[in-house]
Design an enzyme around this catalytic site. Structure first.
Site, PDB file in Angstrom:
ATOM      1  N   CYS A 285       0.794  -1.055   0.221  1.00 47.46           N
ATOM      2  CA  CYS A 285      -0.143   0.012  -0.111  1.00 47.46           C
ATOM      3  C   CYS A 285       0.804   1.348   0.106  1.00 47.46           C
ATOM      4  O   CYS A 285       0.577   2.069  -0.813  1.00 47.46           O
ATOM      5  CB  CYS A 285      -0.879   0.093   1.138  1.00 47.46           C
ATOM      6  SG  CYS A 285      -2.133  -1.309   1.177  1.00 47.46           S
ATOM      7  N   HIS A 286       1.755   1.333   0.880  1.00 43.94           N
ATOM      8  CA  HIS A 286       2.818   2.443   1.039  1.00 43.94           C
ATOM      9  C   HIS A 286       4.289   2.089   0.990  1.00 43.94           C
ATOM     10  O   HIS A 286       5.027   2.973   1.336  1.00 43.94           O
ATOM     11  CB  HIS A 286       2.451   3.265   2.187  1.00 43.94           C
ATOM     12  CG  HIS A 286       1.061   3.928   2.215  1.00 43.94           C
ATOM     13  ND1 HIS A 286      -0.126   3.206   2.788  1.00 43.94           N
ATOM     14  CD2 HIS A 286       0.318   4.888   1.591  1.00 43.94           C
ATOM     15  CE1 HIS A 286      -1.239   3.512   2.800  1.00 43.94           C
ATOM     16  NE2 HIS A 286      -1.125   4.591   2.143  1.00 43.94           N
ATOM     17  N   GLY A 287       4.440   0.834   0.905  1.00 43.00           N
ATOM     18  CA  GLY A 287       5.802   0.480   0.608  1.00 43.00           C
ATOM     19  C   GLY A 287       6.743   0.473   1.969  1.00 43.00           C
ATOM     20  O   GLY A 287       7.900   0.805   2.159  1.00 43.00           O
TER      21      GLY A 287
END
Length: 269
Positions: free
Chosen positions: A233-235
């Site tokens: 999702c956001h790494g």
């Protein structure tokens, strides 16, 4: 001679009277049986019984030549209510001091108050218990409070995912290389400093919640730059010990409470 007939409105006596001075045949009165009639109970004067004696209709005022112009009420026939039936025997005599029976009367009063207090406290305890119990977890939630996992079903180097309390639970069977790599990590490079030995009870078994500490996404196992877990999702990148190594996540993956009842079983919760 005058014959007086029997009627229902006259006494049951027949007389044959030749004149007004002497009867010819004596009268015979019928025999009346004796019946036991219980004595009438004395009416107790109370506020309710005396209220029945008052007038129920509306008051009327009439004026005119033939009517009186003034009404005077003399309250000389008022009866005081009698509460003798409700009073204790020790205080019915008005000439006897009540202090002689004060101790016994106080003891009875204290006993009634004490019994009422105990009953009230017991009822209040039940009400509070029921109220608190209504806010507790339901039976289906309590059934999922703990989960038992057979470790023999998870091969080495694999990660198994289970559902526990509505959240994903990761159980990872680590290899010897993964254990050695995670224990050799320099703690100064970690954002959330925590040694690998502090996150596991047995070196080969890593048990943690699969919820990213950034925004609650579910990471992917055996992925990322450090071979542990990766949140696409956001790494956010986690290592094989569940520690955050790269990305926006601020904390390591959460470790739940668990125990090992035996060598092949783990009980989470």
């Amino acid at each position: 001679m005058i014959n007086v007939p029997k009627t229902s409105m006259m006494s049951a006596v027949s007389l044959i009277v030749p004149n007004v001075t002497k009867p010819v045949v004596k009268s015979v009165a019928p025999t009346v049986g004796k019946y036991l009639v219980p004595p009438a109970k004395k009416a107790t004067l109370t506020s309710y019984s005396m209220s029945l004696l008052t007038g129920k209709g509306a008051m009327r005022v009439t004026s005119g030549i033939a009517s009186t112009a003034q009404i005077r009420l003399a309250h000389t026939d008022l009866r005081v209510p009698d509460f003798s039936d409700y009073r204790r025997d020790a205080v019915k005599d008005s000439n006897k001091p009540t202090s002689e029976s004060a101790s016994s009367r106080r003891a009875f009063t204290y006993m009634v108050i004490g019994a009422g207090s105990v009953a009230t406290a017991y009822a209040a305890k039940n009400v509070v218990t029921m109220f608190v119990s209504s806010m507790s977890a339901s039976a289906d939630v309590l059934a999922l409070a703990k989960i038992e996992i057979k470790l023999a079903d998870i091969p080495e180097g694999k990660n198994a995912t289970f559902k526990w309390r509505g959240k994903p639970l990761f159980v990872r069977h680590r290899t010897a290389e993964e254990i050695a790599a995670e224990q050799a990590v320099d703690l100064s490079q970690l954002r959330d400093v925590q040694h690998d030995n502090d996150r596991v009870q047995k070196e080969e078994w890593l048990i943690l919640l699969g919820v990213c500490t950034h925004l609650g996404c579910v990471p992917i196992a055996n992925a990322g730059d450090y071979g542990g877990y990766y949140c696409p999702c956001h790494g956010s990148h986690y290592d094989a010990s569940g520690r955050i190594r790269k990305g926006p996540a601020p904390l390591n993956l959460e470790i739940p409470e668990y125990v090992f009842p035996d060598e092949d079983t783990v009980l989470v919760g």
